[in-house]
Design an enzyme around this catalytic site. Structure first.
Site, PDB file in Angstrom:
ATOM      1  N   SER A  18      -3.574   0.573   0.913  1.00 16.83           N
ATOM      2  CA  SER A  18      -4.252   1.827   0.566  1.00 16.83           C
ATOM      3  C   SER A  18      -4.080   2.992   1.528  1.00 16.83           C
ATOM      4  O   SER A  18      -4.503   4.100   1.212  1.00 16.83           O
ATOM      5  CB  SER A  18      -5.749   1.575   0.367  1.00 16.83           C
ATOM      6  OG  SER A  18      -5.943   0.859  -0.827  1.00 16.83           O
TER       7      SER A  18
ATOM      8  N   LYS B 103     -12.136   9.582   5.080  1.00 19.47           N
ATOM      9  CA  LYS B 103     -12.184   8.959   3.747  1.00 19.47           C
ATOM     10  C   LYS B 103     -13.641   8.640   3.422  1.00 19.47           C
ATOM     11  O   LYS B 103     -14.407   8.204   4.316  1.00 19.47           O
ATOM     12  CB  LYS B 103     -11.346   7.675   3.751  1.00 19.47           C
ATOM     13  CG  LYS B 103     -11.238   6.979   2.395  1.00 19.47           C
ATOM     14  CD  LYS B 103     -10.309   5.774   2.479  1.00 19.47           C
ATOM     15  CE  LYS B 103     -10.176   5.108   1.105  1.00 19.47           C
ATOM     16  NZ  LYS B 103      -9.277   3.937   1.149  1.00 19.47           N
TER      17      LYS B 103
ATOM     18  N   SER C 121      -5.679   3.544  -2.203  1.00 23.60           N
ATOM     19  CA  SER C 121      -6.909   4.224  -2.525  1.00 23.60           C
ATOM     20  C   SER C 121      -7.223   5.418  -1.621  1.00 23.60           C
ATOM     21  O   SER C 121      -8.172   6.148  -1.908  1.00 23.60           O
ATOM     22  CB  SER C 121      -8.071   3.236  -2.472  1.00 23.60           C
ATOM     23  OG  SER C 121      -8.227   2.741  -1.163  1.00 23.60           O
TER      24      SER C 121
END
Lengths: 482, 101
Positions: free
Chosen positions: A175, A76, A151
């Site tokens: 997330s 990420k 997210s």
């Protein structure tokens, strides 16, 4: 190769079915072929990946490999990667090249994993739909008109589309778990302090967690073995020894006590409830016992989060002022103009909204000291869980109240705000939680969440794995990516 | 529940170092909406509850007072917009007679 789990890929590499170089090239081709539709990657590190893959092949030949040598991974884009752009999906960090690796990245590099690239996310991890990214939204591989969730949407979508076998994520209010539910993959948020946050660009430091997204619980456990553990760079990591998460993953769950909070079931969508009921039946067939429990302060988790997360983010993001790194505005008139224009031009709308709220609650303590009151209620929410774990071993419920929804569904912001309703409390309490796919609602995946007691990652991985041994939701691949 | 005034917002924007003047009504409404959303936590009687400052019951770890890092200023400054001779450059902060003339 893309349908093989990590455990199977490891076997294939050891038996020389193919080389690490071939495996890496295969996934890079898949990314280039499919990611135009998904937008799950911000940076593809092709040359770096091939270099690492060749090194991995050498290590295997010289018998110097670890278990994970040669296995591809994506990170990420809030994990610092030395020499490789780390943007947090923000204009503010569009050109930021970190001079060091995050501990999670460093440990997996040392383990010989091959980084394919950096995945898309909500800007600074603020969002639940992956629509706030400076690089555009991520599309759900099950239906590209739908959000991936956020997210960690890029990581979840990439794994779901089988363009990477595993990815890192972060979880502050849900997330990792929310996009896993929306995309039909497995995601773990460990106990706070189990995995280092060093080099993870901070959003809300007391509720940020680093975690993993993979095809199944077994793969997640394999990689967790390498990233868990104390880190001298992160004083919030705990000295507690790290167990081998694979050793107990096949344990029987006969007699396991599962708690189902009555507050989760109030007004739950019927179709989602049906999938959860079916999952519970599978666990009961293996000898687990389900009982109703209560988490009386559960409904206050989102309001508490709505104070703590912005407050902490306003402090963490104060460092972005256009001076030492990050976006710097052109021709500032004076120092105040440099700061405010760099920040106003560099941050997106959602980030600015949260900084504003956070600054307000921290600077206005009368008549209400919001942050202090939120931290007190946070303790009450946590005590609910501690009480519950006196009676049960794990807590079960839906990960999200509904499956994924349409991109740009502005009119229904209320629904979006409540997507985190089941996930946020375990962030506030710092408890480990995993989401596993349990079926489909309106042809879209939906997930089940298992929450464990502190440092009980082995237990929730065990239950998730046993469930995945008798079901095949986690093996489903969206059409067009098979 | 407190009412958000324009002054409140201006002060908050200044503290946050954000220039949001042209969209003031939108941000004012957003702040008001959030305060309404979080109002239920203010109704909880938590007088005798300790704020949860730490999740784990731990104290700061100490290490030996030895130098472990090297001077990497040049490398660390490669991310900055404007540097000179090891200094970060910013617009003039303190006016001198020379600059005022």
């Amino acid at each position: 190769m893309h349908r093989r789990s990590i455990a199977e890929l490891i076997q294939d590499l050891r038996t020389k079915k193919y080389s690490c170089e071939e495996l890496t090239r295969y996934f890079l081709r898949r990314i280039k072929s499919f990611d135009k539709k998904l937008n799950s990657f911000i940076t593809l590190t092709e040359e770096y990946a091939m270099q690492k893959a060749r090194l991995a092949d050498k290590c295997i030949k010289q018998d110097k490999a670890t278990f994970l040598t040669g296995i591809p991974i994506a990170h990420k884009d809030l994990f610092c990667t030395k020499g490789i752009k780390t943007s947090c999906a923000s204009k503010m960090l569009e050109n930021f090249i970190p001079p060091y690796n995050a501990t999670v990245v460093e440990r997996l590099e040392q383990a010989g994993m091959v980084m394919l690239g950096k995945t898309n996310m909500d800007e600074f991890a603020m969002g639940a739909t992956n629509e706030t990214s400076y690089y555009g939204c991520v599309h759900n591989p099950w239906n590209i008109q739908m959000v991936s969730g956020g997210s960690s949407g890029g990581s979840a979508a990439a794994v779901a589309a089988r363009i990477v076998p595993i990815a890192t994520g972060s979880d502050t209010g849900g997330s990792i778990r929310l996009p896993c539910s929306f995309c039909g993959v497995t995601g773990l948020k460990p106990t706070y302090g189990r995995v280092s946050r060093f080099g993870m660009i901070a959003f809300a430091s007391s509720i940020d967690h680093a975690g993993l997204i993979g095809y199944n619980a077994y793969d997640v456990a394999l990689v967790l073995n390498f990233i868990a553990g104390m880190d001298g760079h992160d004083f919030t990591t705990v000295e507690k020894p790290v167990p081998d998460y694979i050793e107990t993953i096949n344990d029987s769950i006969n007699g396991l006590r599962i708690g189902l909070p009555r507050e989760y079931l109030e007004n739950l969508d019927v179709a989602v409830g049906l999938q959860i009921d079916t999952a519970i039946t599978e666990l009961e067939k293996m000898g687990a016992k389900v009982q109703e429990i209560s988490l009386p302060y559960f409904k206050l988790a989102l309001p508490v989060y709505a104070v703590i997360a912005p407050a902490e983010c306003s402090s963490n993001l104060a460092r972005f002022d256009g001076v030492r790194y990050g976006y710097s505005c052109k021709e500032p008139l004076n120092i105040e103009d440099l700061y405010s224009r760099s920040r106003s031009e560099g941050f997106g709308e959602e980030v600015k909204r949260r900084i504003l709220v956070g600054t307000y609650v921290l600077s206005n303590k009368k008549p209400i000291n919001y942050y202090e009151q939120a931290q007190k209620v946070r303790r009450l929410i946590t005590e609910d869980f501690i009480q519950a774990f006196n009676k049960v071993d794990i807590i079960l419920g839906p990960t999200t109240p509904l499956p994924a929804y349409q991109i740009a569904q502005q009119a229904e912001k209320v629904k979006i705000n409540f997507s985190d309703v089941f996930t946020t409390a375990s962030n506030l309490a710092g408890l480990p939680a995993i989401s596993v796919p349990v079926g489909f609602v309106d042809s879209l995946p939906i997930g089940m969440q298992l929450i464990g007691n502190y440092f009980a990652e082995a237990k929730i991985l065990n239950v998730a794995h046993r469930y995945q041994q008798v079901t095949d939701w986690h093996k489903q691949t969206p059409e067009g990516y098979c | 529940m407190p009412t958000i005034t324009e002054n409140d917002l201006i002060k908050t924007m200044h503290l946050a170092q954000l220039d949001l003047a042209k969209d003031m009504p939108i941000y004012k409404q957003h702040l008001a909406d959030v305060l309404e959303f979080v109002a239920p936590i203010c109704e909880v009687d938590a007088k005798n509850v300790e704020p949860m400052l730490y999740i784990q019951d731990f104290s700061l770890r100490l290490r030996a007072d030895n130098i472990t890092e090297s001077n990497q200023r040049d490398m660390l400054q490669t991310s900055a917009a404007h540097v000179e001779d090891g200094f970060y450059l910013v617009p003039e902060v303190i006016k001198t007679c020379e600059t005022e003339n």
